[in-house]
Design an enzyme around this catalytic site. Structure first.
Site, short mmCIF file in Angstrom:
data_model
loop_
_atom_site.label_atom_id
_atom_site.label_comp_id
_atom_site.label_asym_id
_atom_site.label_seq_id
_atom_site.Cartn_x
_atom_site.Cartn_y
_atom_site.Cartn_z
N LYS A 244 -52.83 1.42 -15.98
CA LYS A 244 -53.50 0.43 -15.13
C LYS A 244 -54.59 1.13 -14.32
O LYS A 244 -54.44 2.30 -13.97
CB LYS A 244 -52.49 -0.18 -14.15
CG LYS A 244 -51.41 -1.04 -14.78
CD LYS A 244 -51.89 -2.49 -14.90
CE LYS A 244 -50.89 -3.36 -15.64
NZ LYS A 244 -49.64 -3.52 -14.92
N HIS B 135 -56.78 1.45 -8.28
CA HIS B 135 -57.57 0.56 -7.44
C HIS B 135 -57.62 1.03 -5.98
O HIS B 135 -57.00 2.04 -5.61
CB HIS B 135 -57.09 -0.88 -7.56
CG HIS B 135 -55.65 -1.08 -7.18
ND1 HIS B 135 -55.21 -0.97 -5.90
CD2 HIS B 135 -54.57 -1.37 -7.94
CE1 HIS B 135 -53.91 -1.20 -5.87
NE2 HIS B 135 -53.49 -1.43 -7.10
N HIS C 274 -54.38 1.85 -4.15
CA HIS C 274 -53.81 3.17 -4.45
C HIS C 274 -54.57 4.26 -3.71
O HIS C 274 -54.01 5.29 -3.34
CB HIS C 274 -53.82 3.44 -5.95
CG HIS C 274 -52.85 2.58 -6.71
ND1 HIS C 274 -53.21 1.84 -7.81
CD2 HIS C 274 -51.53 2.33 -6.50
CE1 HIS C 274 -52.14 1.19 -8.25
NE2 HIS C 274 -51.12 1.46 -7.46
#
Ligand code: ARG
Length: 577
Positions: A126, A129, A132
């Site tokens: 994933k 972003h 994070h």
């Protein structure tokens, strides 16, 4: 030297109260005219059976309250106000700093204690972003803050590398995967096939079962599925490594969720033997009514584990492996209930180590004046934010260099842009209390006069350039202990010295509350006070050589503190700008 604690010592000698009691009672008067420290005498009125103003009067002439660094002591109502001799103060503080250099603020109070700081913890396959990035920046800074106070820090990255989505990815990769794309841009490719899986699943429901079967095989360790999963994991990690490198972040350990899945049977046995694992509609749960929390599911009705079970296993593993003093989770505030459940289950099971688990939450990330092409589910990817920030910084630095006609190479401009661009993003995350939502705005974050990384880095570069210029002119800055430091007694100079004096305490408070912003705030206040001083007084012009050397000493001190502060925040500085 901590002046407040020295003042507390004298007051304790004069009053008979303990130094600690005095220390916590001492106030900082709201106005400078009222002195530097104030002691409220009503604390003594009961024992002495005297009115506070009388006690204040007596204390103001008490010989115990004298020292070279005390200018005067005055009674004012029920308070006794203590005025510090500014020059003496500056000399003592700067001497301490100049002797310690980059070690200023370091202590060994955490010696022998291990603190686990779990942060970042992105999900394999994933995109990384901006949420994070929040945990990554906070955790990185907290790690450095704890280390500065002598703790041994273990940096853990609890990767999201387990779960049914990996069954889907395996199915999807076998059907539509592109080997080359996977190697070149792994996360992009994995995301592409993941999205495709969900689209195709609507038309071909049999895919769902295939994905489930693949996940089962993965759980049982089947060779082919494990090899694919492991490739997805390794390649994603390689991509994350580039991000961590940009941010200057390292980890000691990447034990993700998958690492703990093997340990869940032992957790189930333990909870069963303690008699707290009960059946509920086919699932196995621990009731947490007494903790005012909903039941924590340990095993779902199909026997599979969940996120929380893996976290319970991870606490036990961390305790057995590290005997931690604190086990800190830097994870967004929306997961507060999850952690409450995890810690409560362990507490209910009688584990003392549950009490030293701490969830350090943080707010949401918003955008004011930015447009990004969002990839999946309105996610803003950190790389895009960093790239844009660097590009915008480049424009500013380049324009500045042209306007001022400075001889600065293209290469250096690029280097500065990277440091300031990335630093600006980092600073936005740490400049306010972590529980607050943050809003990125270019206008604010790249304001070289604002509360920004650019301002700090700029001030650092300014101090470096003053020190370089002095060296060229053959003027050395004052050394530790030199009497010329007594000359730093103006309001502006004293302001800087006083803020520097409080810097070590800001680090301690930041550690105590797990709030890096306290270091950010103190560092930026020091930079601001220094610039005020610099704008009002010259450092290198004039004829008074001793004054020049004293002021250079102040300049060097500020340079060192900004270097320490930015380093604790994870921001890197530049020698000139
Ligand atoms: N991977 C999770 C996420 O992206 C965060 C993991 C937090 N850590 C933990 N021990 N549960 O939301």
């Amino acid at each position: 030297m901590d002046f407040k604690s020295e003042v507390a010592l004298l007051l304790s000698n004069a009053t008979g109260l303990t130094r600690d009691a005095v220390y916590s009672a001492i106030e900082i008067p709201p106005q400078r005219e009222l002195g530097d420290y104030a002691f409220p005498c009503f604390l003594l009125s009961k024992t002495l059976r005297k009115a506070p103003p009388v006690i204040a009067q007596e204390l103001s002439v008490d010989p115990a309250l004298t020292a070279v660094w005390i200018e005067k002591v005055q009674a004012a109502g029920g308070y006794v106000n203590i005025y510090i001799d500014h020059g003496q103060f500056s000399k003592v503080i700067l001497t301490d700093l100049l002797l310690k250099g980059e070690d200023f603020g370091k202590t060994d109070e955490g010696a022998g204690k291990t603190v686990i700081i779990e942060f970042s913890s992105p999900n394999i396959a994933k995109p990384f972003h901006v949420g994070h990035a929040f945990t990554t920046v906070l955790g990185h800074s907290l790690s450095r803050i704890y280390e500065t106070l002598g703790y041994k820090v273990v940096r853990m990255n609890h990767l999201g590398d387990y779960g049914t989505q990996f069954g889907k990815l395996i199915t999807a990769f076998r059907l539509w995967g592109d080997e080359t794309a996977l190697r070149e841009t792994p996360i992009k490719e994995l995301l592409r096939i993941y999205v495709k899986f969900h689209e195709e699943e609507k038309i071909h429901p049999e895919l769902t079962q295939d994905a489930r079967d693949n996940f089962k095989r993965l759980e049982y360790g089947a060779e082919e599925e494990t090899a694919l999963w492991s490739a997805f994991r390794e390649l994603s990690l390689k991509e994350f490594a580039i991000i961590y490198d940009r941010l200057g972040v390292q980890f000691d350990n990447y034990n993700g969720e998958s690492f703990y899945s093997d340990r869940i049977p032992a957790v189930v046995d333990m909870l069963t033997s303690k008699g707290i694992l009960i059946d509920s509609e086919g699932a196995k749960v621990v009731m947490l009514d007494e903790y005012k929390a909903p039941p924590c599911i340990i095993l779902k009705s199909d026997g599979t584990t969940i996120y929380a079970s893996r976290d319970i296993a991870s606490v036990l593993y961390r305790w057995e492996t590290y005997h931690y003093y604190k086990n800190i989770y830097v994870v967004g505030s929306p997961q507060a209930l999850h952690f409450k459940q995890v810690f409560s289950v362990l507490d209910k099971a009688g584990y003392e180590c549950a009490k030293d688990c701490v969830h350090v939450g943080f707010g949401l990330v918003k955008f004011a004046d930015m447009k990004f092409s969002t990839r999946e589910g309105n996610i803003v990817v950190l790389d895009d934010l960093l790239n844009e920030s660097i590009a915008k910084t480049y424009e500013i630095i380049k324009a500045n260099a042209l306007a001022r006609n400075t001889e600065i190479s293209e290469e250096e401009i690029k280097d500065i842009s990277v440091r300031v661009g990335i630093g600006s993003v980092i600073y936005t995350y740490v400049k306010s209390g972590r529980e607050r939502d943050i809003t990125f705005s270019w206008e604010e974050m790249l304001d070289f006069e604002g509360d920004t990384a650019a301002y700090l880095i700029y001030t650092y570069a300014r101090t470096r350039s003053i020190l370089r210029k002095a060296a060229e002119q053959g003027i050395s800055s004052a050394a530790a202990g030199e009497d010329c430091l007594l000359l730093l007694s103006s309001e502006d100079e004293y302001d800087v010295a006083r803020l520097i004096c409080d810097f070590p305490d800001a680090i301690k408070k930041a550690q105590n509350s797990n709030e890096p912003f306290m270091v950010a705030r103190q560092t930026s206040q020091i930079a601001r006070a220094f610039n005020r001083f610099y704008n009002n007084s010259s450092i290198l012009s004039g004829t008074d050589e001793l004054q020049k050397r004293a002021r250079l000493g102040l300049c060097e001190a500020v340079c060192t503190v900004i270097s320490i502060g930015t380093n604790l925040l994870g921001i890197s500085v530049v020698e000139r700008m």
